[in-house]
Design a protein around this motif. Structure first.
Motif, PDB file in Angstrom:
ATOM      1  N   MET A 138       0.544  -0.767   0.285  1.00  0.00           N
ATOM      2  CA  MET A 138       0.293  -0.506  -0.131  1.00  0.00           C
ATOM      3  C   MET A 138       1.235   1.377   0.298  1.00  0.00           C
ATOM      4  SD  MET A 138      -3.149   1.354   2.646  1.00  0.00           S
ATOM      5  CE  MET A 138      -4.086  -0.356   2.401  1.00  0.00           C
ATOM      6  N   ALA A 139       1.803   1.572   0.847  1.00  0.00           N
ATOM      7  CA  ALA A 139       2.852   2.361   1.081  1.00  0.00           C
ATOM      8  C   ALA A 139       3.301   2.621  -0.382  1.00  0.00           C
ATOM      9  CB  ALA A 139       3.836   1.962   2.062  1.00  0.00           C
ATOM     10  N   LYS A 140       3.860   2.408  -0.840  1.00  0.00           N
ATOM     11  CA  LYS A 140       4.591   2.598  -2.501  1.00  0.00           C
ATOM     12  C   LYS A 140       3.146   3.702  -3.629  1.00  0.00           C
ATOM     13  CE  LYS A 140       7.895  -1.534  -2.733  1.00  0.00           C
ATOM     14  NZ  LYS A 140       8.601  -2.402  -3.413  1.00  0.00           N
ATOM     15  N   GLN A 141       2.045   2.767  -2.899  1.00  0.00           N
ATOM     16  CA  GLN A 141       0.774   3.771  -4.314  1.00  0.00           C
ATOM     17  C   GLN A 141       0.541   5.033  -3.119  1.00  0.00           C
ATOM     18  OE1 GLN A 141      -1.650   0.811  -5.085  1.00  0.00           O
ATOM     19  NE2 GLN A 141      -0.322  -0.606  -5.821  1.00  0.00           N
ATOM     20  N   LEU A 142       1.134   5.266  -2.801  1.00  0.00           N
ATOM     21  CA  LEU A 142       0.216   6.497  -1.353  1.00  0.00           C
ATOM     22  C   LEU A 142       1.238   7.292  -0.750  1.00  0.00           C
ATOM     23  CD1 LEU A 142      -1.477   4.295   0.901  1.00  0.00           C
ATOM     24  CD2 LEU A 142      -2.455   5.261  -0.334  1.00  0.00           C
ATOM     25  N   THR A 163      -1.533   1.079   8.846  1.00  0.00           N
ATOM     26  CA  THR A 163      -1.681  -0.266   9.801  1.00  0.00           C
ATOM     27  C   THR A 163      -3.216  -0.060  10.359  1.00  0.00           C
ATOM     28  OG1 THR A 163       0.910  -0.094  11.049  1.00  0.00           O
ATOM     29  CG2 THR A 163      -1.160  -1.493  11.884  1.00  0.00           C
ATOM     30  N   ALA A 164      -3.822  -1.057  10.700  1.00  0.00           N
ATOM     31  CA  ALA A 164      -5.430  -0.772  10.585  1.00  0.00           C
ATOM     32  C   ALA A 164      -5.333  -0.354  12.029  1.00  0.00           C
ATOM     33  CB  ALA A 164      -5.757  -2.616  10.242  1.00  0.00           C
ATOM     34  N   VAL A 165      -6.499   1.005  12.055  1.00  0.00           N
ATOM     35  CA  VAL A 165      -6.695   1.012  13.583  1.00  0.00           C
ATOM     36  C   VAL A 165      -6.934   0.155  13.890  1.00  0.00           C
ATOM     37  CG1 VAL A 165      -8.196   3.038  14.160  1.00  0.00           C
ATOM     38  CG2 VAL A 165      -6.742   3.399  12.256  1.00  0.00           C
ATOM     39  N   ASN A 166      -7.107  -0.095  15.351  1.00  0.00           N
ATOM     40  CA  ASN A 166      -8.019  -0.677  16.089  1.00  0.00           C
ATOM     41  C   ASN A 166      -7.728  -0.160  17.711  1.00  0.00           C
ATOM     42  OD1 ASN A 166      -5.416  -2.356  17.675  1.00  0.00           O
ATOM     43  ND2 ASN A 166      -5.058  -2.717  15.003  1.00  0.00           N
ATOM     44  N   PRO A 167      -7.729  -0.525  18.841  1.00  0.00           N
ATOM     45  CA  PRO A 167      -8.355  -0.342  20.131  1.00  0.00           C
ATOM     46  C   PRO A 167      -6.888  -0.514  21.033  1.00  0.00           C
ATOM     47  CG  PRO A 167      -9.454  -1.199  19.941  1.00  0.00           C
ATOM     48  CD  PRO A 167      -9.388  -1.021  18.478  1.00  0.00           C
ATOM     49  N   PRO A 209      -3.044  11.770   8.562  1.00  0.00           N
ATOM     50  CA  PRO A 209      -2.347  10.187   7.974  1.00  0.00           C
ATOM     51  C   PRO A 209      -3.426   9.412   8.196  1.00  0.00           C
ATOM     52  CG  PRO A 209      -2.323  10.585  10.540  1.00  0.00           C
ATOM     53  CD  PRO A 209      -3.059  11.860  10.622  1.00  0.00           C
ATOM     54  N   PHE A 210      -4.746   9.471   8.339  1.00  0.00           N
ATOM     55  CA  PHE A 210      -5.381   8.057   7.679  1.00  0.00           C
ATOM     56  C   PHE A 210      -6.134   7.648   6.251  1.00  0.00           C
ATOM     57  CE2 PHE A 210      -6.274  10.453  11.477  1.00  0.00           C
ATOM     58  CZ  PHE A 210      -6.435   8.995  12.088  1.00  0.00           C
ATOM     59  N   ASP A 241      -1.141   6.397   9.351  1.00  0.00           N
ATOM     60  CA  ASP A 241       0.579   5.727   9.082  1.00  0.00           C
ATOM     61  C   ASP A 241       1.136   6.054  10.381  1.00  0.00           C
ATOM     62  OD1 ASP A 241       3.366   5.325   7.920  1.00  0.00           O
ATOM     63  OD2 ASP A 241       3.095   8.235   7.432  1.00  0.00           O
ATOM     64  N   GLU A 242       1.459   4.528  10.745  1.00  0.00           N
ATOM     65  CA  GLU A 242       2.048   4.972  12.321  1.00  0.00           C
ATOM     66  C   GLU A 242       3.892   5.655  12.318  1.00  0.00           C
ATOM     67  OE1 GLU A 242       2.248   0.538  13.309  1.00  0.00           O
ATOM     68  OE2 GLU A 242       0.605   0.839  14.240  1.00  0.00           O
ATOM     69  N   GLU A 243       4.685   6.128  11.026  1.00  0.00           N
ATOM     70  CA  GLU A 243       5.880   6.473  10.716  1.00  0.00           C
ATOM     71  C   GLU A 243       5.803   8.269  11.435  1.00  0.00           C
ATOM     72  OE1 GLU A 243       8.796   5.553  10.920  1.00  0.00           O
ATOM     73  OE2 GLU A 243       7.509   3.638  11.297  1.00  0.00           O
TER      74      GLU A 243
END
Length: 241
Positions: A1-5, A12-16, A99-100, A116-118
């Motif tokens: 995914m990242a290379k196209q964004l 990374t999928a958002v989760n609690p 970053p979403f 994006d966790e970075e």
């Protein structure tokens, strides 16, 4: 995914469980776009973008992507100022959604919200907007983010239909922008497409009326008018050098 964004490094999928203590503090800092000289835009943004950015079609003629040019000097964004301030009037939605981002639809047609966790705007110190409440439920902020992402995706699909129509009607032609550097060096920016005015004039009445009813004709003329912004962009780049 990242290379196209573009500027996304680690979506990374958002989760609690993983992001329960994470907050987002953008504070109007767009430094993450400093090395990006173009971004995709939706058809609904053409009127805003045409006022200050050149609108072109990137990719290839069979699958064009409406985009705005943000810089002429390599990959440098000419609309980034001190401390990441945005120097333009309108910030494209592709940038505002960071970053979403939503993942592509799976076989069931559902999508997952990613972050994006970075991203430098993320923290676990409580600065900015919390992603989750103390009991692990999505915060009001995160609910708003998801709604914005869904609206963005809907606009993206409409834009794809518009771009597909341009391709099917064979209206796109390669173009290039010529400009002069502060030192007097002549340079050319190329690798993108523009609507061919003569081919547009030659369209049959049925095709023209269909584009008119879908607001696609308006987008096309906004795109053509926006090309005058290359001169202003060249001046902006020159002043920043």
């Amino acid at each position: 995914m990242a290379k196209q964004l573009l500027f996304y490094e680690k979506p990374t999928a958002v989760n609690p469980a993983k992001h329960g203590k994470t907050s987002v503090n953008t504070a109007g800092n767009f430094s993450f776009t400093a090395e990006v000289n173009s971004v995709p835009i939706a058809a609904a943004e053409f009127a805003h973008c045409a006022a200050e950015y050149p609108i072109v079609f990137a990719g290839d003629a069979a699958a064009p992507v409406p985009s705005v040019i943000l810089g002429l000097d390599g990959s440098k964004n000419a609309f980034i100022g001190k401390k990441g301030a945005w120097l333009g009037t309108y910030v494209p939605a592709y940038i505002r959604r960071y970053p979403f981002v939503l993942s592509h639809q799976d076989e069931a047609g559902s999508q997952t919200l990613h972050v994006d966790e970075e991203a430098a705007c993320l923290n676990t110190t409580g600065k900015g907007e919390a992603m989750f409440t103390e009991d692990g439920k999505p915060s009001e902020y995160l609910e708003g983010v998801l709604k914005f992402q869904q609206e963005y995706q809907a606009q993206h699909l409409r834009t794809q239909a518009y771009a597909k129509r341009l391709a099917e009607l064979e209206l796109l032609a390669p173009m290039q922008a010529n400009y002069t550097t502060p030192t007097g060096e002549k340079r050319t920016l190329q690798g993108f497409f523009s609507v061919d005015r003569e081919k547009l004039k030659a369209l049959g009445d049925e095709a023209v009326m269909q584009m008119f009813r879908n607001d696609e004709l308006e987008c096309t003329y906004l795109h053509l008018a926006s090309q005058r912004n290359f001169a202003a962009l060249a001046n902006r780049v020159a002043k920043a050098t």
